[in-house]
Write an enzyme that holds these catalytic residues in place. Structure first.
Site, PDB file in Angstrom:
ATOM      1  N   SER A 239       0.844  -1.192   0.000  1.00 11.59           N
ATOM      2  CA  SER A 239       0.000   0.000   0.000  1.00 11.59           C
ATOM      3  C   SER A 239       0.879   1.241   0.000  1.00 11.59           C
ATOM      4  CB  SER A 239      -0.899   0.013   1.239  1.00 11.59           C
ATOM      5  OG  SER A 239      -1.489   1.284   1.426  1.00 11.59           O
ATOM      6  N   LYS A 240       0.580   2.200  -0.880  1.00 17.79           N
ATOM      7  CA  LYS A 240       1.377   3.424  -0.919  1.00 17.79           C
ATOM      8  C   LYS A 240       1.189   4.260   0.338  1.00 17.79           C
ATOM      9  CE  LYS A 240      -2.110   5.940  -3.621  1.00 17.79           C
ATOM     10  NZ  LYS A 240      -2.382   6.627  -4.905  1.00 17.79           N
ATOM     11  N   ARG A 241       0.119   4.011   1.079  1.00 20.85           N
ATOM     12  CA  ARG A 241      -0.111   4.750   2.327  1.00 20.85           C
ATOM     13  C   ARG A 241       0.674   4.159   3.500  1.00 20.85           C
ATOM     14  NH1 ARG A 241      -4.928   4.489  -0.371  1.00 20.85           N
ATOM     15  NH2 ARG A 241      -5.951   6.476  -0.860  1.00 20.85           N
ATOM     16  N   ARG A 242       1.117   2.910   3.362  1.00 17.33           N
ATOM     17  CA  ARG A 242       1.732   2.224   4.495  1.00 17.33           C
ATOM     18  C   ARG A 242       3.165   1.759   4.200  1.00 17.33           C
ATOM     19  NH1 ARG A 242      -1.728  -2.021   4.792  1.00 17.33           N
ATOM     20  NH2 ARG A 242      -0.451  -3.031   3.209  1.00 17.33           N
ATOM     21  N   VAL A 245       6.911   2.144  -1.562  1.00 16.97           N
ATOM     22  CA  VAL A 245       6.570   1.584  -2.872  1.00 16.97           C
ATOM     23  C   VAL A 245       6.945   2.504  -4.034  1.00 16.97           C
ATOM     24  CG1 VAL A 245       4.664   0.211  -1.925  1.00 16.97           C
ATOM     25  CG2 VAL A 245       4.208   2.512  -2.815  1.00 16.97           C
TER      26      VAL A 245
END
Length: 469
Positions: A239-242, A245
């Site tokens: 996930s790009k939020r976590r 990446v």
């Protein structure tokens, strides 16, 4: 669109809505390798129909990331922009309506939930036989066959089979007449002559719908290949939020394109001979989509870092010096441009090359050479400046005034002075290292002192003695 000698046409179709995801990079590589192997064509299609989120700088980011990985403008056709094909999308919708394969629907989501009693059952076909005409606010739905199965022939996953009865009549055009991504994606592939669709597993649930569209529009579906999703250490989808990446971030930290390519290709595929560090030519020769493992692949940043270190150590010293220049001369270097010394860095480069895993680590490794004063690290100072440090530093600076200025002489001097105080070399050199470099670890100390020079070394030792009182 031009045709390929082999007839193989693949596409890489990112959206310009954010940073370049490592999953996108892996998809690009799989497509690019197949195109190169077959003498076919890779098409770059920028799916820019999300006008609110698409930005020109993200398009440039896509082009820059591809070029960094080695897939420059001469390696692909395009970029082509999905927004330029809107009329083709509308024509396809009209064709589906005329053939009875699609119909207008005025059902709101709340109405569907009210009739089915669930938010999860999907559309119930209420408007299938109502014969509604076009009108503002009416969507267009595809008429999924009531019976039978849709078999997806996938080079990675075999033949996933979907009962048509489980596929709802899905929307192909919104109430304002604009085509949805599902249909636009299919029509673009048709217009561009795409023969193989290689993408991530997350798109597999949409594939039976897209295959039905291909068939309804009178075309043979492409060859499908759904690569495994990338997961983190907790086996969660990246996930790009976590998770880390963004390819741009790895590049900025000093990861090498060759190492990144090698590592990403192994996320789902393995070369012959139980190897991991694999020349690109070998990857080009050996890679087969049929050998890709469908299981989720762990994107291990620690392993990527180790890969990168291997690639750095395999460079010639000259290549390493050149690769480090953006960090040594760039805007983020903590010293003034005129204070960078090419000869000094060249002298320590072989030592640094064996100690960095990413190129960005070169700055704290050599900053003491180019800063007017060593970096200030209170923790390092507190750790090293204890016990015999004050007296030892005084003796060292006195000896350094006259000792021959070479690595062996400097080492022997500190070793002998330390031994006279009952200190092994490691303990004796610790306060010298912190006084001169500002850190407790780094390049070999005495080689560093030789490069730094007598005057700067002794000045820093005296400043440390003054600070110690």
């Amino acid at each position: 669109m031009t045709s390929s000698p082999s007839g193989v046409r693949v596409r890489f179709a990112p959206s310009p809505t954010g940073m370049f995801h490592v999953g996108n990079a892996r998809s690009l590589l799989y497509n690019w390798v197949l195109a190169k192997q077959s003498g076919g064509t890779l098409v770059l299609r920028v799916e820019d129909t999300d006008a609110e989120r698409s930005k020109p700088e993200w398009v440039q980011g896509i082009l820059d990331a591809m070029a960094w990985l080695g897939c420059g403008p001469d390696e692909y056709e395009g970029p082509l922009f999905q927004s330029a094909f809107v009329q083709h999308h509308r024509d396809a919708i009209d064709k589906l309506l005329a053939a009875g394969r699609a119909y207008y629907c005025d059902c709101a989501r709340e109405q569907v939930v009210g009739r089915t009693g669930s938010e999860h059952k999907g559309y119930d076909g209420f408007c299938r036989e109502r014969g509604l005409a076009s009108a503002p606010g009416r969507a267009v739905r595809f008429r999924v066959p009531d019976e039978g199965q849709t078999v997806v022939r996938d080079l990675v996953r075999g033949e996933p089979t979907f009962d048509n009865a489980t596929i709802e009549d899905f929307v192909v055009a919104r109430g304002d007449g604009s085509p949805v991504f599902l249909l636009a994606n299919v029509v673009d592939d048709m217009v561009m002559g795409i023969t193989h669709v290689i993408r991530a597993e997350e798109h597999l649930p949409n594939t039976p719908k897209q295959q039905l569209l291909w068939q309804a529009l009178g075309h043979e579906p492409p060859v499908w290949a759904h690569a495994p999703i990338l997961v983190n250490e907790k086996r969660q989808k990246l996930s790009k939020r976590r998770d880390r990446v963004a390819l741009e971030d790895f590049r900025a930290e000093g990861y090498l394109a060759d190492a990144m390519r090698n590592y990403l290709m192994l996320l789902g595929w393995a070369p012959s001979g139980d190897r991991e560090i694999v020349p690109w030519d070998d990857i080009m020769n050996e890679f087969r989509l049929s050998d890709v493992n469908p299981s989720p692949a762990f994107f291990d940043v620690k392993k990527l870092r180790a890969f990168n270190g291997e690639y750095i150590r395999a460079m010639s010293v000259e290549e390493f010096i050149s690769a480090c220049q953006p960090w040594l001369r760039g805007e983020f270097a903590p010293w003034r441009p005129g204070d960078y010394d090419e000869a000094a860095f060249a002298a320590v480069a072989p030592l640094a090359q064996t100690r960095v895993a990413v190129l960005g680590e070169i700055v704290p490794m050599v900053d003491f050479l180019f800063l007017p004063e060593p970096p200030s690290d209170e923790a390092a100072w507190a750790k090293a400046m204890t016990g015999e440090a004050v007296g030892l530093l005084g003796e060292v600076v006195a000896a350094f005034e006259t000792v021959a200025w070479d690595t062996d002489s400097l080492k022997r001097t500190v070793e002998e002075l330390g031994a006279a105080r009952g200190l092994k070399l490691g303990k004796a050199q610790a306060p010298v290292r912190v006084a001169v470099t500002g850190r407790t670890i780094g390049l070999p100390l005495f080689e560093s002192l030789e490069v730094l020079g007598r005057e700067r070394t002794t000045n820093r030792l005296r400043a440390a003695i003054t600070r110690l009182g």
